[in-house]
Design a protein around this motif. Structure first.
Motif, PDB file in Angstrom:
ATOM      1  N   ARG A 128       0.861  -1.188   0.000  1.00  0.00           N
ATOM      2  CA  ARG A 128       0.000   0.000   0.000  1.00  0.00           C
ATOM      3  C   ARG A 128       0.892   1.232   0.000  1.00  0.00           C
ATOM      4  N   PHE A 129       0.622   2.154  -0.920  1.00  0.00           N
ATOM      5  CA  PHE A 129       1.519   3.282  -1.139  1.00  0.00           C
ATOM      6  C   PHE A 129       1.065   4.513  -0.363  1.00  0.00           C
ATOM      7  N   LEU A 130       2.054   5.215   0.180  1.00  0.00           N
ATOM      8  CA  LEU A 130       1.829   6.466   0.900  1.00  0.00           C
ATOM      9  C   LEU A 130       2.611   7.566   0.197  1.00  0.00           C
ATOM     10  N   GLU A 131       1.938   8.620  -0.201  1.00  0.00           N
ATOM     11  CA  GLU A 131       2.651   9.768  -0.760  1.00  0.00           C
ATOM     12  C   GLU A 131       3.207  10.608   0.398  1.00  0.00           C
ATOM     13  N   THR A 132       4.503  10.877   0.355  1.00  0.00           N
ATOM     14  CA  THR A 132       5.177  11.603   1.441  1.00  0.00           C
ATOM     15  C   THR A 132       6.093  12.679   0.855  1.00  0.00           C
ATOM     16  N   PRO A 133       5.533  13.659   0.153  1.00  0.00           N
ATOM     17  CA  PRO A 133       6.373  14.650  -0.525  1.00  0.00           C
ATOM     18  C   PRO A 133       7.268  15.418   0.433  1.00  0.00           C
ATOM     19  N   HIS A 134       8.492  15.665  -0.029  1.00  0.00           N
ATOM     20  CA  HIS A 134       9.519  16.416   0.697  1.00  0.00           C
ATOM     21  C   HIS A 134      10.047  15.663   1.914  1.00  0.00           C
ATOM     22  N   VAL A 135       9.889  14.346   1.900  1.00  0.00           N
ATOM     23  CA  VAL A 135      10.523  13.481   2.903  1.00  0.00           C
ATOM     24  C   VAL A 135      11.216  12.335   2.146  1.00  0.00           C
ATOM     25  N   HIS A 136      12.351  12.513   1.450  1.00  0.00           N
ATOM     26  CA  HIS A 136      13.169  13.707   1.504  1.00  0.00           C
ATOM     27  C   HIS A 136      13.171  14.470   0.173  1.00  0.00           C
ATOM     28  N   HIS A 137      12.646  13.872  -0.896  1.00  0.00           N
ATOM     29  CA  HIS A 137      12.472  14.572  -2.164  1.00  0.00           C
ATOM     30  C   HIS A 137      10.986  14.858  -2.398  1.00  0.00           C
ATOM     31  N   TRP A 138      10.699  15.730  -3.366  1.00  0.00           N
ATOM     32  CA  TRP A 138       9.296  16.097  -3.590  1.00  0.00           C
ATOM     33  C   TRP A 138       8.504  14.963  -4.223  1.00  0.00           C
ATOM     34  N   ASP A 139       9.199  13.966  -4.813  1.00  0.00           N
ATOM     35  CA  ASP A 139       8.508  12.828  -5.414  1.00  0.00           C
ATOM     36  C   ASP A 139       8.441  11.631  -4.468  1.00  0.00           C
ATOM     37  N   SER A 140       8.850  11.813  -3.209  1.00  0.00           N
ATOM     38  CA  SER A 140       9.007  10.681  -2.301  1.00  0.00           C
ATOM     39  C   SER A 140       7.685  10.013  -1.944  1.00  0.00           C
ATOM     40  N   MET A 141       7.770   8.706  -1.770  1.00  0.00           N
ATOM     41  CA  MET A 141       6.659   7.941  -1.225  1.00  0.00           C
ATOM     42  C   MET A 141       7.222   6.874  -0.295  1.00  0.00           C
ATOM     43  N   MET A 142       6.338   6.249   0.458  1.00  0.00           N
ATOM     44  CA  MET A 142       6.689   5.116   1.302  1.00  0.00           C
ATOM     45  C   MET A 142       5.735   3.984   0.981  1.00  0.00           C
ATOM     46  N   VAL A 143       6.053   2.790   1.475  1.00  0.00           N
ATOM     47  CA  VAL A 143       5.247   1.606   1.179  1.00  0.00           C
ATOM     48  C   VAL A 143       4.989   0.835   2.464  1.00  0.00           C
ATOM     49  N   VAL A 144       3.737   0.469   2.670  1.00  0.00           N
ATOM     50  CA  VAL A 144       3.346  -0.435   3.750  1.00  0.00           C
ATOM     51  C   VAL A 144       3.166  -1.830   3.158  1.00  0.00           C
ATOM     52  N   GLU A 145       3.773  -2.845   3.782  1.00  0.00           N
ATOM     53  CA  GLU A 145       3.535  -4.229   3.392  1.00  0.00           C
ATOM     54  C   GLU A 145       2.543  -4.800   4.394  1.00  0.00           C
ATOM     55  N   GLU A 146       1.343  -5.136   3.921  1.00  0.00           N
ATOM     56  CA  GLU A 146       0.231  -5.399   4.831  1.00  0.00           C
ATOM     57  C   GLU A 146       0.328  -6.740   5.557  1.00  0.00           C
ATOM     58  N   SER A 147       0.862  -7.776   4.927  1.00  0.00           N
ATOM     59  CA  SER A 147       0.847  -9.096   5.571  1.00  0.00           C
ATOM     60  C   SER A 147       1.764  -9.171   6.779  1.00  0.00           C
ATOM     61  N   THR A 148       2.847  -8.394   6.776  1.00  0.00           N
ATOM     62  CA  THR A 148       3.780  -8.371   7.914  1.00  0.00           C
ATOM     63  C   THR A 148       3.659  -7.091   8.728  1.00  0.00           C
ATOM     64  N   ASN A 149       2.782  -6.182   8.305  1.00  0.00           N
ATOM     65  CA  ASN A 149       2.661  -4.863   8.926  1.00  0.00           C
ATOM     66  C   ASN A 149       4.024  -4.172   8.979  1.00  0.00           C
ATOM     67  N   GLY A 150       4.678  -4.170   7.817  1.00  0.00           N
ATOM     68  CA  GLY A 150       5.977  -3.541   7.709  1.00  0.00           C
ATOM     69  C   GLY A 150       5.912  -2.260   6.906  1.00  0.00           C
ATOM     70  N   LEU A 151       6.868  -1.365   7.150  1.00  0.00           N
ATOM     71  CA  LEU A 151       6.944  -0.088   6.457  1.00  0.00           C
ATOM     72  C   LEU A 151       8.320   0.072   5.828  1.00  0.00           C
ATOM     73  N   PHE A 152       8.335   0.522   4.577  1.00  0.00           N
ATOM     74  CA  PHE A 152       9.563   0.903   3.898  1.00  0.00           C
ATOM     75  C   PHE A 152       9.576   2.429   3.839  1.00  0.00           C
TER      76      PHE A 152
END
Length: 249
Positions: A128-152
């Protein structure tokens, strides 16, 4: 440069290079599933070591997704060679990054951009994708992996030093000090807003791109440090002081 691959949890592997020059590990993550997925590729010169590590788990030609959480040399230095070998793979990034960066480099095929909340099914794993602009670039995103409840979390929550695959201790002071010296965040506000959002998600694993994977119970150390300290750009870039523009008039 030392390279290692370690299984972290639930079919998620950390590929890590220790770079003495920067005093950091540079990490990629392989998710072993029906549609194998690599998060970040390493720099150009890391390619052979990254490929060799992938091959310890799967055939690199079977990669289905190559995910870039932001567009930077230590994230995408091997993408072209990996995609050339994995002929059915696609390059994945934030919609902003694909539209501006991938297209701008002439990559218009086998690419897919995601916006906040959209999901990518791998088989047993769901991203599952999270838009996180300016953390640290303006195009930045993060990813949640749902089966392990992990975050990248991309470059958030880094720890300097040659860290083991998983950490549970409080290394937040060294994180703050490196952010101050590196200058990778222009302002604290967007970073703290994302840290608040991550706190509400309560991940069990935080797979950092520099450092060890943080256990969920240790995340409050790092969240508190981001709230309580100044760490944004203060005239330093990778430890080098940058002169302010001269005043005119």
């Amino acid at each position: 440069m030392d390279t290692r691959i370690d299984h972290i949890t639930g079919g998620i592997y950390r590929i890590s290079h220790w770079d003495e020059k920067y005093g950091l590990t540079f990490n990629q993550f392989l998710i072993d599933d029906e549609r194998p997925t690599l998060i970040h590729t390493g720099t150009y010169e890391h390619y052979e070591a990254v490929r060799k590590s992938i091959a310890e788990v799967i055939d690199p030609a079977k990669l289905a997704n190559i995910i870039l959480l932001h567009w930077e040399g230590d994230e995408n230095g091997g993408m072209d060679r990996l995609m050339a070998e994995a002929k059915d793979s696609q390059l994945v990034g934030s919609a902003l990054s694909i539209g501006l960066n991938a297209y701008g480099f002439g990559l218009t095929e086998r690419v897919q951009g995601f916006t906040d909340g959209e999901k990518l099914e791998l088989g047993k794993h769901t991203l599952r994708f999270l838009e996180t602009p300016h953390v640290h670039h303006w195009d930045s995103m993060m990813v949640v992996e749902e089966s392990t409840n992990g975050l990248f979390p991309s470059d958030l929550y880094l720890q300097p030093g040659d860290q083991p695959p998983v950490i549970s201790e409080n290394l937040s002071d060294s994180m703050i000090e490196m952010y101050r010296g590196a200058g990778i965040f222009a302002h604290e506000k967007p970073v703290r807003a994302v840290a608040d959002r991550i706190e509400s998600l309560a991940p069990d694993w935080i797979h950092t791109m520099h450092g060890g994977t943080i256990k969920g119970e240790s995340l409050p150390y790092f969240t508190s440090a981001l709230r309580e300290n100044d760490f944004a750009y203060r005239g330093m870039l990778l430890g080098r002081e940058v002169q302010a523009p001269a005043e005119t008039g």
